[in-house]
Write a protein that holds these residues in place. Structure first.
Motif, mmCIF file in Angstrom:
data_model
loop_
_atom_site.group_PDB
_atom_site.id
_atom_site.type_symbol
_atom_site.label_atom_id
_atom_site.label_comp_id
_atom_site.label_asym_id
_atom_site.label_seq_id
_atom_site.Cartn_x
_atom_site.Cartn_y
_atom_site.Cartn_z
ATOM 1 N N SER A 1 0.820 -1.208 0.000
ATOM 2 C CA SER A 1 0.000 0.000 0.000
ATOM 3 C C SER A 1 0.859 1.266 0.000
ATOM 4 N N GLU A 2 1.971 1.223 0.689
ATOM 5 C CA GLU A 2 2.812 2.416 0.771
ATOM 6 C C GLU A 2 3.567 2.686 -0.528
ATOM 7 N N ARG A 3 4.012 1.626 -1.153
ATOM 8 C CA ARG A 3 4.710 1.838 -2.423
ATOM 9 C C ARG A 3 3.740 2.398 -3.461
ATOM 10 N N LEU A 4 2.542 1.890 -3.404
ATOM 11 C CA LEU A 4 1.507 2.406 -4.298
ATOM 12 C C LEU A 4 1.234 3.888 -4.006
ATOM 13 N N ALA A 5 1.170 4.224 -2.711
ATOM 14 C CA ALA A 5 0.913 5.622 -2.345
ATOM 15 C C ALA A 5 2.024 6.540 -2.848
ATOM 16 N N GLY A 6 3.260 6.067 -2.749
ATOM 17 C CA GLY A 6 4.384 6.878 -3.233
ATOM 18 C C GLY A 6 4.328 7.056 -4.747
ATOM 19 N N TYR A 7 3.984 5.992 -5.415
ATOM 20 C CA TYR A 7 3.817 6.022 -6.871
ATOM 21 C C TYR A 7 2.754 7.046 -7.250
ATOM 22 N N ARG A 8 1.655 6.954 -6.527
ATOM 23 C CA ARG A 8 0.549 7.851 -6.833
ATOM 24 C C ARG A 8 0.897 9.311 -6.569
ATOM 25 N N ALA A 9 1.590 9.546 -5.480
ATOM 26 C CA ALA A 9 1.956 10.922 -5.137
ATOM 27 C C ALA A 9 2.847 11.526 -6.219
ATOM 28 N N ALA A 10 3.810 10.742 -6.685
ATOM 29 C CA ALA A 10 4.717 11.266 -7.720
ATOM 30 C C ALA A 10 3.918 11.624 -8.975
ATOM 31 N N LEU A 11 2.946 10.785 -9.299
ATOM 32 C CA LEU A 11 2.142 11.059 -10.504
ATOM 33 C C LEU A 11 1.210 12.256 -10.286
ATOM 34 N N ASP A 12 0.617 12.299 -9.103
ATOM 35 C CA ASP A 12 -0.297 13.414 -8.814
ATOM 36 C C ASP A 12 0.427 14.752 -8.913
ATOM 37 N N GLU A 13 1.673 14.751 -8.497
ATOM 38 C CA GLU A 13 2.475 15.973 -8.557
ATOM 39 C C GLU A 13 2.844 16.362 -9.976
ATOM 40 N N SER A 14 2.855 15.385 -10.854
ATOM 41 C CA SER A 14 3.346 15.619 -12.220
ATOM 42 C C SER A 14 2.189 16.072 -13.107
ATOM 43 N N PRO A 15 2.489 16.594 -14.261
ATOM 44 C CA PRO A 15 1.432 16.976 -15.191
ATOM 45 C C PRO A 15 0.621 15.764 -15.665
ATOM 46 N N ILE A 16 1.184 14.594 -15.518
ATOM 47 C CA ILE A 16 0.531 13.409 -16.075
ATOM 48 C C ILE A 16 -0.661 12.940 -15.248
ATOM 49 N N GLY A 17 -0.479 12.967 -13.957
ATOM 50 C CA GLY A 17 -1.564 12.555 -13.072
ATOM 51 C C GLY A 17 -1.679 11.056 -12.926
#
Lengths: 386, 386
Positions: free
Chosen positions: A211-227
DNA sequence: CTGAAAGCGCTTACAG
DNA sequence: CTGAAAGCGCTTACAG
């Protein structure tokens, strides 16, 4: 029949006799109290320096070594640390936890009594009891994957540090990998490589790491223009060889994959093969574990995040000792950076990396996380400039 | 500043106090000698049974546990075994040696003080010295791959058993995998599958495992109508990804491959891919190690010979204890067959098998070999009838 | 500056 | 059947 001899008789017969303090005292013509003081460095301004020097010389000549059993009985401090693990010894990485723990213990004059519980609570209780009887000053409680656990009450009166686990009661210090950071770092690296459709090949088991690795993955994407796009996220059962991976590739055409572990990274390579993509160019892949075995198989070599097992073992012992001795961080000698030398086994691809590769958290922390190092190989396209 | 407290003061303050024999004696209204006799089972016909019963009850109620430090000081037998290893903890399999050793030790009332030398002789000497000071009754000397070693003289007066290594001087008992048997068994299996051109993908490092597995392979072929052909034998550097494998396949068209280890087996799969062969039908492959990781990657699943790490650890402790106690095989309780239960980690493909899977050699042997089990999966064609 | 003595918690001849 | 005593090898107040 030799079966009638007792162990001390056997030792005697074999000539196992250690030199005692008494013998040193006799040879030096002083009392054992004086010898004890000198040999324990408590002679400053209390024993004539030339006598002290003489005692040290004689002790050395005689090959005197203090009997720690006797010392421990008197001082009630054993400098023994109990190392309780569940099934750690059966997982390929986790030996490094023990290695890091052993190195830190040695540097600080402690030693490890190791015991395995096989996840059997009754066995655990008995084993802890025995280690206590040997006078352990404290316990390491090491799990083989990141989860929350309850510490047995049996240990309530002793210092305990958890390794790769967290105390559900929140009372005990612990150290874990920064799982969130793993996901974040890996995904950022893929973004830097210019990837626009980054998939996550997750695990299908409910553990913190997932769950945490997924959360980190998601955060990086959310921060990026890609989403973030949940169509790119998979929970993969390793045994289910085909699963949803091909469909994901056909539907979404990812150009980057962050994988829960190296084994799952293999699935990305297989898809690349199927679709005629070149890993490291058309498809970038990041794994977790940096398993030398897998490295020996995948081509191009897999860029992977290494878990800080050695570091966790190392830190946890220092933390535990700081608790036992009630000292702060600064009172303990600096960590000496442990380096693994070359080895024949490297040729067999059997070695896992050991040694400190990531900065250690301060000992004042109680819920420490170690950041994880991304080891660059060839499976990710070079970072684009700026 | 709490830094001024001594460890015993800290223990006191924390309320760490064990019940002593004296307290049991007082509660029972007897002498500590009597308590000692009863609790050590030396009361037969010496202490009135009802008193004995009463003492046991009180000891239990009070939660009395003998202080082993005190007992060891008196008896000079610690029931501590030193477990010296080189870099064992950094290899993925070898934790099972420790696990087997721990299980056997527990069953016989011993415990392991583990220490790692990192192949540094000076460190080894110091570490052995420390474990001796804790009163170890004997030592396990475990290496991470099968080789000949010299036992430090330091250990001359203590029982020692070597694990996955042999004593160059020939004086110490040891246990190793039956490397020859591995090569022989694997090759026989391929012959039974009807293979006619069986290659050996060997290692390019000069270790016992390599030469002996090759010898076993050769013997099986020499015995068969097919015979040995050295054009089918390769010494493979794992890092040299291409190497001679493709040439061998093009020139000799093997229909079976015995591989030094699972990683090398991967090369056979790759060739099968290149040449359009189906593994398990057109090409049979046998590996060594039975690595779950690799199993998670190769398809079809790899038939592989498992190394008896757990068994070696288990046997070596029993052998060592039989030496310490100068008892024969029969004096020790039967091995209880250790079984690994299911685990979440199995889902992550992280678990290595533990437990006794092969028959253990008799403890009367001094240079024991454990036979290795071939674990059938799907990479070898079915044995032909008759 | 140094030593005699007590004591850590046990086990085990020895004596009764 | 049971206990007083010695002793395992140390450390450390206490006294000088």
């Amino acid at each position: 029949m030799t079966g009638t001899l007792s162990v001390p008789q056997i030792r005697e017969q074999r000539g196992i006799r250690m030199v005692t303090m008494k013998e040193v005292a006799e040879a030096a013509g002083v009392s054992i109290a004086t010898v004890s003081r000198v040999l324990n460095g408590k002679d400053r301004g209390r024993i004539k320096p030339e006598i002290a020097r003489e005692i040290k010389r004689i002790a050395k000549d005689l090959g005197y070594r203090p009997n720690l059993v006797a010392r421990n009985l008197k001082t009630r401090s054993s400098r023994i640390l109990g190392f309780i693990s569940d099934e750690i010894a059966t997982t390929p990485f986790a030996g490094r936890i023990m290695l890091g723990a052993q190195d830190a213990a040695r540097e600080l004059g402690y030693i490890l009594l190791t015991v395995n519980t096989g996840n059997d609570p009754d066995l655990e209780r008995r084993q802890i009891g025995i280690v206590r009887q040997y006078g352990a000053d404290g316990f390491l409680y090491a799990m083989m994957y990141h989860r929350k656990v309850d510490i047995p009450e049996q240990l309530d009166d002793l210092p305990v540090v958890l390794v790769d686990a967290e105390d559900r009661a929140g009372a005990r210090p612990s150290i874990c990998p920064d799982e969130y950071g793993i996901g974040y770092t890996a995904t950022r690296r893929l973004l830097d490589a210019g990837c626009r459709r980054i998939a996550y090949f997750g695990a299908d088991v409910p553990i913190v790491a997932q769950s945490e690795r997924l959360a980190g993955y998601r955060a990086a994407l959310d921060e990026s223009p890609i989403g973030y796009d949940d169509r790119l996220v998979l929970a993969i059962d390793e045994h289910d060889v085909y699963g949803d991976v091909p469909r994901l590739f056909d539907e979404c055409r990812p150009d980057g994959v962050f994988c829960f572990n190296d084994v799952r990274a293999h699935l990305a390579y297989r898809e690349a093969d199927r679709l005629g993509l070149t890993v490291g160019r058309d498809l970038s892949v990041v794994g977790v574990d940096n398993q030398p075995f897998i490295a020996g198989i995948l081509s191009p070599a897999l860029t992977s995040v290494e878990l800080p097992h050695y570091e966790m073992g190392y830190w946890s012992v220092r933390k535990l000792i700081s608790l036992i001795e009630r000292t702060g961080d600064s009172a303990l000698p600096e960590p000496s950076i442990a380096e693994g030398g070359p080895s024949l086994l490297a040729d067999l691809n059997l070695m896992l990396p050991a040694g400190i590769h990531a900065p250690l958290p301060s000992l004042t922390q109680d819920r420490a996380q170690v950041s994880c190092v991304l080891v660059e190989k060839d499976s990710v396209a070079p970072a684009s400039q700026g």
